[in-house]
Design an enzyme around this catalytic site. Structure first.
Site, PDB file in Angstrom:
ATOM      1  CG  LEU A  37      -2.121  -1.157   1.298  1.00 56.52           C
ATOM      2  CD1 LEU A  37      -2.892  -0.976   2.513  1.00 56.52           C
ATOM      3  CD2 LEU A  37      -2.969  -0.579   0.287  1.00 56.52           C
ATOM      4  N   GLY A  38       0.461   2.279  -0.586  1.00 54.17           N
ATOM      5  CA  GLY A  38       1.112   3.579  -0.585  1.00 54.17           C
ATOM      6  C   GLY A  38       1.778   3.630  -2.124  1.00 54.17           C
ATOM      7  CB  CYS A  41       4.263   8.288  -3.358  1.00 58.21           C
ATOM      8  SG  CYS A  41       4.327   9.632  -2.334  1.00 58.21           S
ATOM      9  CE  LYS A  50      11.757  14.143  -1.350  1.00 58.53           C
ATOM     10  NZ  LYS A  50      11.258  13.797  -2.674  1.00 58.53           N
ATOM     11  CD  GLU A 201      19.069  17.207 -18.765  1.00 51.60           C
ATOM     12  OE1 GLU A 201      18.605  16.417 -17.728  1.00 51.60           O
ATOM     13  OE2 GLU A 201      18.481  16.927 -19.759  1.00 51.60           O
ATOM     14  NE  ARG A 275       8.162   6.618 -12.006  1.00 45.70           N
ATOM     15  CZ  ARG A 275       8.633   5.695 -11.084  1.00 45.70           C
ATOM     16  NH1 ARG A 275       9.846   5.505 -10.912  1.00 45.70           N
ATOM     17  NH2 ARG A 275       7.474   5.161 -10.383  1.00 45.70           N
ATOM     18  CG  HIS A 446      10.530  40.162  11.009  1.00 43.61           C
ATOM     19  ND1 HIS A 446      11.291  40.098  10.081  1.00 43.61           N
ATOM     20  CD2 HIS A 446      11.300  40.543  12.289  1.00 43.61           C
ATOM     21  CE1 HIS A 446      12.645  40.527  10.554  1.00 43.61           C
ATOM     22  NE2 HIS A 446      12.500  40.693  11.710  1.00 43.61           N
TER      23      HIS A 446
HETATM   24  C1  LIG Z   1      12.472   8.469  -6.529  1.00 42.73           C
HETATM   25  C2  LIG Z   1      11.205   9.326  -6.772  1.00 42.73           C
HETATM   26  C3  LIG Z   1      10.900  10.471  -5.716  1.00 42.73           C
HETATM   27  C4  LIG Z   1       9.742  10.938  -5.993  1.00 42.73           C
HETATM   28  N1  LIG Z   1       9.505  12.160  -5.340  1.00 42.73           N
HETATM   29  C5  LIG Z   1       8.065  12.807  -5.318  1.00 42.73           C
HETATM   30  C6  LIG Z   1       7.986  13.752  -4.555  1.00 42.73           C
HETATM   31  O1  LIG Z   1       8.746  14.228  -3.761  1.00 42.73           O
HETATM   32  N2  LIG Z   1       6.787  14.225  -4.656  1.00 42.73           N
HETATM   33  C7  LIG Z   1       5.797  14.059  -5.612  1.00 42.73           C
HETATM   34  O2  LIG Z   1       4.794  14.765  -5.675  1.00 42.73           O
HETATM   35  N3  LIG Z   1       6.111  13.131  -6.324  1.00 42.73           N
HETATM   36  C8  LIG Z   1       7.276  12.151  -6.194  1.00 42.73           C
HETATM   37  N4  LIG Z   1       7.429  10.992  -6.961  1.00 42.73           N
HETATM   38  C9  LIG Z   1       6.331  10.698  -7.944  1.00 42.73           C
HETATM   39  C10 LIG Z   1       5.229   9.847  -7.084  1.00 42.73           C
HETATM   40  O3  LIG Z   1       5.990   9.004  -6.460  1.00 42.73           O
HETATM   41  C11 LIG Z   1       4.306   9.519  -8.202  1.00 42.73           C
HETATM   42  O4  LIG Z   1       3.587  10.668  -8.979  1.00 42.73           O
HETATM   43  C12 LIG Z   1       2.922   8.939  -7.377  1.00 42.73           C
HETATM   44  O5  LIG Z   1       3.444   7.722  -6.513  1.00 42.73           O
HETATM   45  C13 LIG Z   1       1.856   8.570  -8.419  1.00 42.73           C
HETATM   46  O6  LIG Z   1       1.000   7.843  -7.595  1.00 42.73           O
HETATM   47  P1  LIG Z   1      -0.056   6.740  -8.287  1.00 42.73           P
HETATM   48  O7  LIG Z   1      -0.886   6.271  -7.253  1.00 42.73           O
HETATM   49  O8  LIG Z   1      -0.648   7.173  -9.656  1.00 42.73           O
HETATM   50  O9  LIG Z   1       0.899   5.448  -8.597  1.00 42.73           O
HETATM   51  P2  LIG Z   1       1.894   4.485  -8.117  1.00 42.73           P
HETATM   52  O10 LIG Z   1       2.502   5.196  -6.623  1.00 42.73           O
HETATM   53  O11 LIG Z   1       2.936   4.107  -8.642  1.00 42.73           O
HETATM   54  O12 LIG Z   1       0.897   3.431  -7.351  1.00 42.73           O
HETATM   55  C14 LIG Z   1       0.412   2.425  -8.212  1.00 42.73           C
HETATM   56  C15 LIG Z   1       0.002   1.103  -7.422  1.00 42.73           C
HETATM   57  O13 LIG Z   1      -0.374   0.415  -8.325  1.00 42.73           O
HETATM   58  C16 LIG Z   1      -0.094  -1.028  -8.086  1.00 42.73           C
HETATM   59  N5  LIG Z   1      -0.223  -1.726  -9.101  1.00 42.73           N
HETATM   60  C17 LIG Z   1       0.296  -1.790 -10.268  1.00 42.73           C
HETATM   61  N6  LIG Z   1      -0.549  -2.528 -11.126  1.00 42.73           N
HETATM   62  C18 LIG Z   1      -1.215  -3.350 -10.479  1.00 42.73           C
HETATM   63  C19 LIG Z   1      -2.015  -4.372 -10.822  1.00 42.73           C
HETATM   64  N7  LIG Z   1      -2.246  -4.949 -11.745  1.00 42.73           N
HETATM   65  N8  LIG Z   1      -2.813  -4.809  -9.536  1.00 42.73           N
HETATM   66  C20 LIG Z   1      -2.547  -4.377  -8.493  1.00 42.73           C
HETATM   67  N9  LIG Z   1      -1.719  -3.395  -8.014  1.00 42.73           N
HETATM   68  C21 LIG Z   1      -1.180  -2.764  -9.020  1.00 42.73           C
HETATM   69  C22 LIG Z   1       1.662  -0.876  -7.854  1.00 42.73           C
HETATM   70  O14 LIG Z   1       2.007  -1.954  -7.054  1.00 42.73           O
HETATM   71  C23 LIG Z   1       1.387   0.641  -6.865  1.00 42.73           C
HETATM   72  O15 LIG Z   1       1.680   0.294  -5.726  1.00 42.73           O
HETATM   73  C24 LIG Z   1       8.479  10.463  -6.882  1.00 42.73           C
HETATM   74  C25 LIG Z   1       8.948   9.403  -7.623  1.00 42.73           C
HETATM   75  C26 LIG Z   1      10.116   8.771  -7.660  1.00 42.73           C
HETATM   76  C27 LIG Z   1      10.396   7.618  -8.526  1.00 42.73           C
END
Ligand SMILES: Cc1cc2nc3c(=O)[nH]c(=O)nc-3n(C[C@H](O)[C@H](O)[C@H](O)COP(=O)(O)OP(=O)(O)OC[C@H]3O[C@@H](n4cnc5c(N)ncnc54)[C@H](O)[C@@H]3O)c2cc1C
Length: 471
Positions: A37-38, A41, A50, A201, A275, A446
């Site tokens: 879960l989670g 992120c 972080k 880059e 990604r 301030h």
């Molecule tokens: C290194 C890094 C640092 C980041 N730092 C930040 C930050 O500081 N601030 C910020 O805003 N964003 C940050 N991000 C981006 C952020 O993590 C994502 O934008 C966010 O997690 C997207 O949420 P989501 O729920 O769409 O997808 P995800 O968090 O990717 O969650 C999707 C979930 O779906 C599950 N899943 C996939 N397919 C299936 C399936 N078929 N059946 C069941 N489960 C499935 C996966 O296991 C996963 O748990 C960062 C990303 C990375 C890689």
């Protein structure tokens, strides 16, 4: 076969927030998650990075403590302890999400979810497959690191961000491909603990792409140069405008050949570009859901082209940010509950948690000009801010962008301490179409860093107090 009002595939920020909100709106909710879960992120993104960066900050503060009349300069670090800190933070937050969902009676099923037809999903669990019915289905499957073949990612020497989070040893040297958010954050972390960091880059400036899907850079090129100088001052070698042509691993060393002909040897390479959106193997084809280059196409109500199937978060492309994903989650639940809402991406602030931090909202001066919007701008440097001086963190600037005709705040960029927090005030200003005067004439506490925001607005209207204006 158990029936639900809403079935959500994916328990990241998009999916778990949708589940919470839908349950609060009286829906019977199923949440299917294949890993933890989670999502990215909490487990492999925002939160673990972080936690690692906090360790880096504590260590750097100790190293620089003499400035404050304290001598902790002999501080040492323990990579396993840093990993343990990170793991504990992640565990705490993941179990918090589990608690929030269970308290709302959301049914959580561990397994891979797949749509089999409109209203039916199949979940492959450790014990076989289960089928569930739901009136509405929400796809929230997120994204994962792109395994770009040319970079020969092996998880040992050539790493994704997932791998880099779990290193039990700080590499002597590391080359980072990409000077975006992930590259700059990891560069900051490894540099703090003594790695020789090179960031390569291919675009002409650092932070090249964090912007509303447009090709134009969102960060003002002058602020980007400031950021680059600050990274260089810390000892990070930043090479812009150059591509990696080839990567070879030999005897546990990585040899990266750049377009300039130079070859850089390093213990590790971190590939922090790209990604992959998780839209494969989730049954889209079985119901004919339309995608575009891997992203699920949705309208402003987060509806796919198939009735009763929605998609939210990273898998829909655009801004791959957790707070955008969470907002999608909230909005989709409300749409399913027949509330009169839709998504509005006009104001999505973003931040990079480097040292100092970088944050922005709205449009840049460059973009405003490209859209033929007349602007007034104001800047205020942290060198002239009392709180920043007392923190010994005076690098950076707040820049405000307003419409010339109405003075409406349409954008802001901050490079400096706590930029990620400070940007919230300006997101509020952009969202609610406040004027530069509204911010400038609000009394700010301030001494705080936020006075730099107020003063940047004062500067835009010719009323700045704490710097001398050129005559
Ligand atoms: C290194 C890094 C640092 C980041 N730092 C930040 C930050 O500081 N601030 C910020 O805003 N964003 C940050 N991000 C981006 C952020 O993590 C994502 O934008 C966010 O997690 C997207 O949420 P989501 O729920 O769409 O997808 P995800 O968090 O990717 O969650 C999707 C979930 O779906 C599950 N899943 C996939 N397919 C299936 C399936 N078929 N059946 C069941 N489960 C499935 C996966 O296991 C996963 O748990 C960062 C990303 C990375 C890689």
């Amino acid at each position: 076969m158990e029936e639900f009002d809403v079935s959500i595939i994916g328990g990241g920020p998009a999916g778990y927030v949708a589940a919470i909100r839908a349950a609060d709106l009286g829906k019977k909710v199923l949440l299917v998650e294949g890993r933890e879960l989670g999502g990215t992120c909490l487990n492999r993104g925002c939160i673990p990075t972080k936690a690692l960066l906090k360790s880096a900050e504590v260590y750097l503060e100790a190293k620089e403590s003499k400035v404050f009349g304290i001598d902790a300069t002999n501080a040492t670090f323990n990579p396993e302890g840093i990993q343990a800190w990170k793991t504990n933070v992640v565990k705490k937050l993941v179990s918090g999400v589990d608690f929030l969902l269970k308290a709302r009676k959301v049914v959580i099923v561990q397994g891979k979810g797949k749509i089999v037809d409109v209203g039916t999903i199949e979940v492959h669990t450790a014990n076989g497959s289960e089928t569930y019915k739901a009136k509405d289905i929400v796809i929230a499957t997120g994204s994962e690191p792109a395994m770009i073949p040319a970079f020969k990612i092996d998880g040992v020497n050539v790493l994704t961000s997932d791998d880099a989070l779990n290193l039990n040893k700080i590499p002597k040297d590391i080359l980072i491909v990409g000077a975006g958010a992930i590259g700059v954050e990891f560069g900051t972390f490894f540099n703090a603990f003594g790695s020789k960091v090179t960031i390569v880059e291919m675009m002409p400036q650092v932070i090249p792409t964090l912007c509303y899907e447009k090709k134009r850079s969102c960060i003002d090129p002058r602020i980007a140069s400031m950021i680059q100088r600050s990274l260089t001052k810390k000892g990070i070698d930043v090479k812009t405008n150059v591509k990696i042509e080839n990567i070879e691993v030999k005897d546990n060393k990585v040899f990266s050949t750049l377009g300039s002909g130079e070859t850089i040897e390093s213990e590790k390479v971190l590939v922090s570009i790209g990604r992959k959106l998780n839209s494969d193997d989730i049954g889209l084809e079985s119901v004919g859901i339309v995608t575009d280059k891997g992203k699920i196409v949705v309208d402003e109500y987060l509806r796919t082209n198939v009735p009763h199937i929605y998609a939210i978060g990273d898998v829909t492309g655009g801004m791959l940010l957790a707070h955008k994903a969470m907002k999608d989650g909230e909005v989709v639940a409300e749409i399913i509950a027949e509330k009169d809402v839709k998504v509005d991406y006009r104001v999505v602030p973003w931040a990079i948690f480097s040292n100092p931090e970088i944050a922005a909202v709205g449009i840049s001066e460059e973009e405003a000009k490209a859209q033929e919007i007349g602007v007034i701008t104001g800047e205020f440097p942290f060198t002239a801010n009392g709180k920043a001086v007392s923190m010994n963190q005076t690098d950076g600037v707040v820049k405000i962008i307003g419409r010339k005709d109405t003075h409406e705040v349409i954008g802001a960029q901050i490079f400096g301490p706590d930029a990620s927090v400070m940007i919230a005030e300006l997101a509020l200003a952009v969202q609610h179409r406040l004027s530069i005067e509204d911010v400038a004439h609000t009394i700010h506490t301030h001494p705080t860093l936020t006075e730099a925001t107020m003063e940047s607005c004062n500067a835009a209207i010719g009323e700045v107090l704490h710097i001398v204006r050129p005559k």
